[in-house]
Motif scaffolding. Structure first.
Motif, PDB file in Angstrom:
ATOM      1  N   PRO A 230      -7.207 -11.818  -0.548  1.00 33.57           N
ATOM      2  CA  PRO A 230      -8.660 -11.827  -0.340  1.00 33.57           C
ATOM      3  C   PRO A 230      -9.163 -10.657   0.501  1.00 33.57           C
ATOM      4  O   PRO A 230      -8.396  -9.799   0.958  1.00 33.57           O
ATOM      5  CB  PRO A 230      -8.882 -13.153   0.395  1.00 33.57           C
ATOM      6  N   GLU A 231     -10.461 -10.668   0.721  1.00 33.82           N
ATOM      7  CA  GLU A 231     -11.112  -9.704   1.600  1.00 33.82           C
ATOM      8  C   GLU A 231     -10.617  -9.883   3.032  1.00 33.82           C
ATOM      9  O   GLU A 231     -10.270 -10.981   3.451  1.00 33.82           O
ATOM     10  CB  GLU A 231     -12.629  -9.890   1.535  1.00 33.82           C
ATOM     11  N   ALA A 232     -10.583  -8.769   3.781  1.00 30.54           N
ATOM     12  CA  ALA A 232     -10.223  -8.745   5.205  1.00 30.54           C
ATOM     13  C   ALA A 232      -8.769  -9.105   5.447  1.00 30.54           C
ATOM     14  O   ALA A 232      -8.429  -9.711   6.464  1.00 30.54           O
ATOM     15  CB  ALA A 232     -11.146  -9.653   6.017  1.00 30.54           C
ATOM     16  N   SER A 233      -7.873  -8.724   4.521  1.00 33.76           N
ATOM     17  CA  SER A 233      -6.462  -9.064   4.696  1.00 33.76           C
ATOM     18  C   SER A 233      -5.536  -7.850   4.725  1.00 33.76           C
ATOM     19  O   SER A 233      -4.317  -8.001   4.689  1.00 33.76           O
ATOM     20  CB  SER A 233      -6.013 -10.028   3.598  1.00 33.76           C
ATOM     21  N   VAL A 234      -6.100  -6.627   4.824  1.00 34.25           N
ATOM     22  CA  VAL A 234      -5.251  -5.439   4.919  1.00 34.25           C
ATOM     23  C   VAL A 234      -5.955  -4.381   5.756  1.00 34.25           C
ATOM     24  O   VAL A 234      -7.185  -4.259   5.737  1.00 34.25           O
ATOM     25  CB  VAL A 234      -4.893  -4.890   3.511  1.00 34.25           C
ATOM     26  N   ASP A 235      -5.174  -3.650   6.520  1.00 34.09           N
ATOM     27  CA  ASP A 235      -5.627  -2.450   7.220  1.00 34.09           C
ATOM     28  C   ASP A 235      -4.496  -1.432   7.135  1.00 34.09           C
ATOM     29  O   ASP A 235      -3.513  -1.650   6.401  1.00 34.09           O
ATOM     30  CB  ASP A 235      -6.041  -2.756   8.671  1.00 34.09           C
ATOM     31  N   ASP A 236      -4.595  -0.319   7.851  1.00 31.96           N
ATOM     32  CA  ASP A 236      -3.554   0.706   7.745  1.00 31.96           C
ATOM     33  C   ASP A 236      -2.183   0.188   8.161  1.00 31.96           C
ATOM     34  O   ASP A 236      -1.164   0.505   7.532  1.00 31.96           O
ATOM     35  CB  ASP A 236      -3.936   1.924   8.589  1.00 31.96           C
ATOM     36  N   THR A 237      -2.129  -0.584   9.223  1.00 33.30           N
ATOM     37  CA  THR A 237      -0.850  -1.115   9.694  1.00 33.30           C
ATOM     38  C   THR A 237      -0.215  -2.028   8.658  1.00 33.30           C
ATOM     39  O   THR A 237       0.972  -1.885   8.318  1.00 33.30           O
ATOM     40  CB  THR A 237      -1.053  -1.880  11.013  1.00 33.30           C
ATOM     41  N   LEU A 238      -0.993  -2.962   8.138  1.00 31.01           N
ATOM     42  CA  LEU A 238      -0.470  -3.873   7.124  1.00 31.01           C
ATOM     43  C   LEU A 238      -0.119  -3.141   5.837  1.00 31.01           C
ATOM     44  O   LEU A 238       0.893  -3.450   5.188  1.00 31.01           O
ATOM     45  CB  LEU A 238      -1.486  -4.979   6.844  1.00 31.01           C
ATOM     46  N   LEU A 257       6.344  -9.896 -11.424  1.00 33.00           N
ATOM     47  CA  LEU A 257       5.269  -9.341 -10.622  1.00 33.00           C
ATOM     48  C   LEU A 257       5.238  -7.821 -10.753  1.00 33.00           C
ATOM     49  O   LEU A 257       6.227  -7.137 -10.466  1.00 33.00           O
ATOM     50  CB  LEU A 257       5.444  -9.736  -9.155  1.00 33.00           C
ATOM     51  N   THR A 258       4.086  -7.288 -11.186  1.00 36.64           N
ATOM     52  CA  THR A 258       3.971  -5.865 -11.486  1.00 36.64           C
ATOM     53  C   THR A 258       2.867  -5.198 -10.675  1.00 36.64           C
ATOM     54  O   THR A 258       3.051  -4.096 -10.167  1.00 36.64           O
ATOM     55  CB  THR A 258       3.700  -5.662 -12.986  1.00 36.64           C
ATOM     56  N   TRP A 259       1.708  -5.838 -10.569  1.00 37.32           N
ATOM     57  CA  TRP A 259       0.598  -5.305  -9.777  1.00 37.32           C
ATOM     58  C   TRP A 259       0.314  -6.247  -8.624  1.00 37.32           C
ATOM     59  O   TRP A 259       0.321  -7.479  -8.794  1.00 37.32           O
ATOM     60  CB  TRP A 259      -0.665  -5.165 -10.617  1.00 37.32           C
ATOM     61  N   LEU A 260       0.015  -5.657  -7.471  1.00 43.46           N
ATOM     62  CA  LEU A 260      -0.295  -6.432  -6.279  1.00 43.46           C
ATOM     63  C   LEU A 260      -1.527  -5.843  -5.602  1.00 43.46           C
ATOM     64  O   LEU A 260      -1.487  -4.706  -5.123  1.00 43.46           O
ATOM     65  CB  LEU A 260       0.900  -6.423  -5.314  1.00 43.46           C
ATOM     66  N   MET A 261      -2.631  -6.603  -5.590  1.00 42.34           N
ATOM     67  CA  MET A 261      -3.811  -6.179  -4.850  1.00 42.34           C
ATOM     68  C   MET A 261      -3.719  -6.788  -3.457  1.00 42.34           C
ATOM     69  O   MET A 261      -3.769  -8.007  -3.288  1.00 42.34           O
ATOM     70  CB  MET A 261      -5.101  -6.629  -5.534  1.00 42.34           C
ATOM     71  N   LEU A 262      -3.614  -5.924  -2.463  1.00 45.42           N
ATOM     72  CA  LEU A 262      -3.356  -6.354  -1.101  1.00 45.42           C
ATOM     73  C   LEU A 262      -4.578  -6.909  -0.395  1.00 45.42           C
ATOM     74  O   LEU A 262      -4.519  -7.199   0.799  1.00 45.42           O
ATOM     75  CB  LEU A 262      -2.805  -5.174  -0.280  1.00 45.42           C
ATOM     76  N   GLY A 263      -5.680  -7.063  -1.093  1.00 44.10           N
ATOM     77  CA  GLY A 263      -6.924  -7.484  -0.462  1.00 44.10           C
ATOM     78  C   GLY A 263      -7.727  -6.279  -0.026  1.00 44.10           C
ATOM     79  O   GLY A 263      -7.588  -5.186  -0.570  1.00 44.10           O
TER      80      GLY A 263
END
Length: 463
Positions: A230-238, A257-263
């Motif tokens: 979801p939204e607000a679940s990734v930043d540079d560190t993550l 599993l082929t594509w991963l949207m990190l939020g």
């Protein structure tokens, strides 16, 4: 003449002709004969002979026949419908892959149509109803970027997954959604030191880093080919830690599993870099192999205004002052052209704005990923209503991904964190209802789990 540029010129000249007149022309022997001759000429030479663009006795009707012939011939420049027998159109195939459009010297973009509306009527209401290609006008295409996914990094070939079956259309994708954010403390709400009333939202990285490996294992075991956070679940560190984990953890045997949207979140260290000092609210889509295959990013354009009512509803203390989201407001919509469809991402508020949805409809997007940070989502909420409109109007499949950070239970029931919206292939026989299109997905065992365990449990759907 270049056939794609000729197509654009003819489309622009004929687009104001009403559909009833076009229907009358469509059935005339003259128009059908012109279309057949044009198709053969272009398939043989890769160009449109100049004589077809000269002034004929019945100009508009004849030019409509030329456009129909081009429309059929250019199908052989599509990866979905091409044939090795039509080598004359190789240049167009290469151009489309390199530039994201078929046309070269005309404005806007010419793309292949890969979806259609989900209304039962089959009578064309405008020129697009007669055509297999999509004309994107210049004022919209300026903010569109279409990129082809290399075959090695595309979603799995359906022919290899569904062996021995004759398929009129691809089977549904298996999608996994991970709430990831379990509690309000997983999100950091801050007020930037600027003159106006703003707020920032970002993940609490240190709380979330220890859970990445469990998240990846759960998604690998889900059987999904595509996973979304979801939204607000990734930043540079993550983002960096996700990449390290993906690169050091081979996909397990049998895993798809082929594509991963990190939020989404304030991700600065991937291109494009914002032109201002404001952080982006940026979605990141990776291939399972990691950083080396960053497939696309998407920045949020429309910030969410956190009113005092919403602050009280979400139990977020921002000083009882209405605040706007402090983001960079990028206008560009990035699209991925896959064997499965034309994929796009819209982040939360963008998805609820007509001025942003028109890009999705006009560009012929087939699959739209929508990460949000919101309260419980139900089939009557704003996310479902916006999804249903896009599905009915343009056949778009939508997947909305939410977390548990704002609301985990409603009336003692686990809340849905995934909404999927899709309809049947082709033109339906009856008008479709919300119940036909919209599905919400929760964790039925959520009541028996701790919040973190619940947030790391994938919700899966055929999409």
């Amino acid at each position: 003449m270049d056939p794609a540029d000729a197509y654009v010129k003819l489309y622009d000249e004929l687009r104001t002709v009403d559909a009833a007149t076009l229907s009358d022309w469509f059935d005339t022997p003259q128009v059908r004969e012109i279309a057949d001759h044009v198709r053969l000429d272009v398939e043989k030479t890769g160009a449109l002979p100049d004589r077809w663009m000269a002034d004929p006795p019945v100009r508009d009707r004849s030019l409509f026949g030329v456009l129909l012939g081009l429309d059929l011939a250019l199908l052989h420049a599509s990866k979905q419908t091409d044939s090795l027998a039509f080598n004359a159109l190789d240049e167009l195939r290469v151009r489309l892959t390199m530039t994201g459009r078929l046309n070269a010297d005309t404005s806007g973009a010419l793309l292949f149509k890969r979806t259609t509306w989900l209304r039962p009527n089959e009578d064309p209401e405008e020129i697009d109803g007669f055509l297999n290609l999509v004309r994107v006008p210049a004022y919209l295409s300026a903010d569109l970027h279409v990129q082809f996914v290399p075959e090695a990094y595309d979603l799995p070939d359906v022919e290899s997954v569904v062996e021995g079956e004759e398929l009129e259309s691809p089977p549904p994708l298996v999608l996994a959604q991970l709430p990831f954010l379990a509690e309000p403390e997983d999100v950091e709400w801050t007020v930037p030191d600027v003159s106006a009333a703003f707020y920032n939202v970002a993940p609490a990285s240190e709380r979330l880093l220890p859970h990445l490996r469990t998240a990846l294992e759960s998604l690998d075991e889900s059987g999904a080919v595509l996973a979304i956070l979801p939204e607000a679940s990734v930043d540079d560190t993550l983002f960096d830690k996700w990449c390290e984990l993906l690169e050091s953890t081979p996909r397990p045997d049998g895993g798809l599993l082929t594509w991963l949207m990190l939020g989404t979140g304030p991700v600065w260290n991937v291109v494009p870099h914002p032109r201002t000092g404001r952080p982006p609210n940026r979605a990141v889509l990776l291939h399972r192999s990691g950083r080396a295959r960053l497939l696309t990013t998407q920045d949020k354009h429309s910030g969410f205004t956190f009113t005092t009512d919403k602050q009280r509803e979400y139990k977020v203390d921002l000083g009882e002052v209405k605040r706007d989201e402090y983001i960079s407001h990028s206008r560009q919509l990035n699209l991925l052209e896959s064997r499965y469809g034309r994929f796009g991402i819209q982040i939360c508020e963008d998805f609820n704005r007509f001025e942003r949805q028109q890009y999705v409809v006009t560009a012929g997007v087939t699959h739209l990923l929508v990460p949000v940070l919101a309260a419980a989502m139900w089939t009557g909420g704003w996310q479902a209503k916006a999804s249903e409109m896009l599905a009915v109007s343009a056949g778009v499949k939508v997947a909305v991904s939410n977390s548990l950070a704002v609301e985990r239970f409603y009336a003692e029931k686990p809340v849905p964190t995934l909404l999927t919206v899709s309809g049947p292939p082709g033109v339906p026989e009856q008008y479709l209802t919300t119940g036909d299109l919209v599905r919400h997905h929760d964790n039925p065992n959520g009541r028996t789990m701790q919040a973190r365990e619940d947030a790391l449990k994938p919700r899966t759907a055929a999409w």
